[in-house]
Design an enzyme around this catalytic site. Structure first.
Site, PDB file in Angstrom:
ATOM      1  N   HIS A  66       0.827  -1.214   0.000  1.00 21.21           N
ATOM      2  CA  HIS A  66       0.000   0.000   0.000  1.00 21.21           C
ATOM      3  C   HIS A  66       0.858   1.259   0.000  1.00 21.21           C
ATOM      4  O   HIS A  66       0.330   2.373   0.038  1.00 21.21           O
ATOM      5  CB  HIS A  66      -0.976   0.007   1.187  1.00 21.21           C
ATOM      6  N   HIS A  94       7.811   6.626   4.266  1.00 20.30           N
ATOM      7  CA  HIS A  94       6.975   6.151   3.165  1.00 20.30           C
ATOM      8  C   HIS A  94       6.157   7.327   2.672  1.00 20.30           C
ATOM      9  O   HIS A  94       6.224   8.421   3.248  1.00 20.30           O
ATOM     10  CB  HIS A  94       6.053   5.008   3.643  1.00 20.30           C
ATOM     11  N   HIS A  96       2.347   8.815   0.470  1.00 20.61           N
ATOM     12  CA  HIS A  96       0.976   8.664  -0.029  1.00 20.61           C
ATOM     13  C   HIS A  96       0.873   9.609  -1.219  1.00 20.61           C
ATOM     14  O   HIS A  96       1.493  10.681  -1.203  1.00 20.61           O
ATOM     15  CB  HIS A  96      -0.044   9.046   1.047  1.00 20.61           C
ATOM     16  N   GLU A 106      -2.491  13.419   2.549  1.00 24.42           N
ATOM     17  CA  GLU A 106      -3.483  12.963   3.542  1.00 24.42           C
ATOM     18  C   GLU A 106      -3.975  14.160   4.346  1.00 24.42           C
ATOM     19  O   GLU A 106      -5.173  14.429   4.408  1.00 24.42           O
ATOM     20  CB  GLU A 106      -2.839  11.906   4.455  1.00 24.42           C
ATOM     21  N   HIS A 119       5.979  10.715   4.904  1.00 20.29           N
ATOM     22  CA  HIS A 119       5.882  10.493   6.348  1.00 20.29           C
ATOM     23  C   HIS A 119       7.162   9.869   6.882  1.00 20.29           C
ATOM     24  O   HIS A 119       7.548   8.767   6.471  1.00 20.29           O
ATOM     25  CB  HIS A 119       4.698   9.559   6.662  1.00 20.29           C
ATOM     26  N   THR A 201      -2.568   6.591   9.894  1.00 19.15           N
ATOM     27  CA  THR A 201      -3.593   6.891   8.878  1.00 19.15           C
ATOM     28  C   THR A 201      -3.978   5.649   8.074  1.00 19.15           C
ATOM     29  O   THR A 201      -4.763   5.728   7.146  1.00 19.15           O
ATOM     30  CB  THR A 201      -3.097   7.960   7.885  1.00 19.15           C
TER      31      THR A 201
HETATM   32  N1  LIG Z   1       0.665   6.697   7.455  1.00 21.58           N
HETATM   33  S1  LIG Z   1       1.289   6.704   8.953  1.00 21.58           S
HETATM   34  O1  LIG Z   1       0.267   7.168   9.881  1.00 21.58           O
HETATM   35  O2  LIG Z   1       2.534   7.453   8.981  1.00 21.58           O
HETATM   36  C1  LIG Z   1       1.695   5.049   9.409  1.00 21.58           C
HETATM   37  C2  LIG Z   1       2.952   4.787   9.970  1.00 21.58           C
HETATM   38  C3  LIG Z   1       3.289   3.473  10.326  1.00 21.58           C
HETATM   39  C4  LIG Z   1       2.368   2.435  10.129  1.00 21.58           C
HETATM   40  C5  LIG Z   1       2.768   1.022  10.505  1.00 21.58           C
HETATM   41  O3  LIG Z   1       3.857   0.818  11.005  1.00 21.58           O
HETATM   42  N2  LIG Z   1       1.910   0.002  10.260  1.00 21.58           N
HETATM   43  C6  LIG Z   1       2.303  -1.381  10.472  1.00 21.58           C
HETATM   44  C7  LIG Z   1       2.356  -1.816  11.902  1.00 21.58           C
HETATM   45  C8  LIG Z   1       3.430  -2.567  12.325  1.00 21.58           C
HETATM   46  C9  LIG Z   1       3.512  -3.042  13.635  1.00 21.58           C
HETATM   47  C10 LIG Z   1       2.497  -2.771  14.540  1.00 21.58           C
HETATM   48  C11 LIG Z   1       1.445  -2.017  14.136  1.00 21.58           C
HETATM   49  C12 LIG Z   1       1.417  -1.527  12.820  1.00 21.58           C
HETATM   50  F1  LIG Z   1       0.433  -0.719  12.441  1.00 21.58           F
HETATM   51  C13 LIG Z   1       1.119   2.708   9.574  1.00 21.58           C
HETATM   52  C14 LIG Z   1       0.785   4.026   9.217  1.00 21.58           C
HETATM   53 ZN   LIG Z   2       1.782   7.484   6.030  1.00 22.06          ZN
END
Ligand SMILES: NS(=O)(=O)c1ccc(C(=O)NCc2ccccc2F)cc1
Ligand SMILES: [Zn+2]
Length: 259
Positions: A66, A94, A96, A106, A119, A201
């Site tokens: 994604h 990463h 978006h 976002e 981000h 997000t």
């Molecule tokens: N777009 S953002 O708000 O910057 C964002 C940053 C990190 C994650 C992430 O690490 N997800 C995987 C994940 C790994 C381990 C534990 C929980 C998780 F969500 C998701 C969104």
């Molecule tokens: Zn993000």
């Protein structure tokens, strides 16, 4: 459970089914209403936001289905501003983006969407032992949000945009033998930003993020934006419009560091 994504069938409007916190009290992103943001000198003025990143000696890129993500291996620290004395460790960055330049970020600013949003994700290493430990704590994460607008090429981003073609499919990973200094991905002005308490997000949408969104956008070339749009997601579609629309502000205040 159908895997979450950004299509009509599995996109942001469906996430509440499997992740009820989607309708929580501190969800992200938000629309930043600039006239409603409060200048707060004491909390923010006392100690300026500061980054101390170590350049990566090689670049580890992952197409996680994604987004395209760069995993950080060196010690990089973010502290100050709304984070106080806590030291937040850089974990990954990463992006978006949209299918066209008129959308993709976002966060929005008075309803304005940028073409993309970068981000830089950090976790509170002063209080927790790992990202996984911090990710569910209310003060566990800090994410720097950088708006991206079409313009001249960003040299430091070239290592990512030049390799998107080799990361086409979901799950693809590669290590590029070149250095990357995350500091050079930031706008020149890192003093002017908005900050508020929010969430991841994407699912699981944990409400653990102190958001710091810089006012000054960074320019990427049209080619660099096109490279992102040619990535392929976990459903085999072009990875485009992988952004969550703004969530309700509810009982939150957005602070700003500039007048
Ligand atoms: N777009 S953002 O708000 O910057 C964002 C940053 C990190 C994650 C992430 O690490 N997800 C995987 C994940 C790994 C381990 C534990 C929980 C998780 F969500 C998701 C969104
Ligand atoms: Zn993000």
């Amino acid at each position: 459970m159908a895997h979450w994504g950004y299509m009509t069938t599995n996109g942001p409007s469906t996430w509440g089914k499997d992740f009820p916190i989607a309708n929580g009290e501190r969800q992200s992103p938000i629309d930043i209403v600039t006239t409603a943001a409060e200048y707060d000198s004491d909390v923010l003025g006392s100690n300026a936001l500061s980054t101390n990143y170590t350049p990566e000696s090689e670049v580890k890129l992952v197409n996680n289905g994604h987004s395209i993500m760069c995993q950080i291996t060196k010690k990089g620290v973010l502290t100050g501003g709304p984070l106080g004395k806590d030291e937040y460790r850089l974990e990954q960055f990463h992006l978006h983006w949209g299918a066209e330049d008129n959308r993709g970020s976002e966060h929005t600013v008075d309803g304005k969407m940028y073409a993309s949003e970068l981000h830089l994700v950090h976790w509170n290493a002063s209080k927790y032992s790992s990202f996984a430990d911090a990710v569910q704590k209310p003060d566990g994460l800090a994410v720097l949000g950088i708006f991206i607008t079409p313009g001249v090429a960003c040299n430091q981003f070239k290592v990512i945009s030049d390799n998107c073609g080799k990361l086409k499919t979901s799950g693809a990973e590669m290590t590029v033998d070149t250095t990357l200094d995350p500091t050079l991905l930031l706008p020149s002005n890192t003093s002017d930003y908005w900050t508020y308490l929010g969430s991841l997000t994407t699912p699981p949408l944990f409400e653990s993020v102190t958001w710091i969104v810089f006012k000054e956008p960074v320019e990427y070339s049209k080619e660099q934006l096109l490279a992102l749009r040619n990535l392929v997601d976990s459903d085999g579609n072009h990875m485009q419009d992988n952004y969550r629309p703004p969530a309700a502000l509810k009982q939150r205040k957005v602070k700003k560091t500039f007048t």
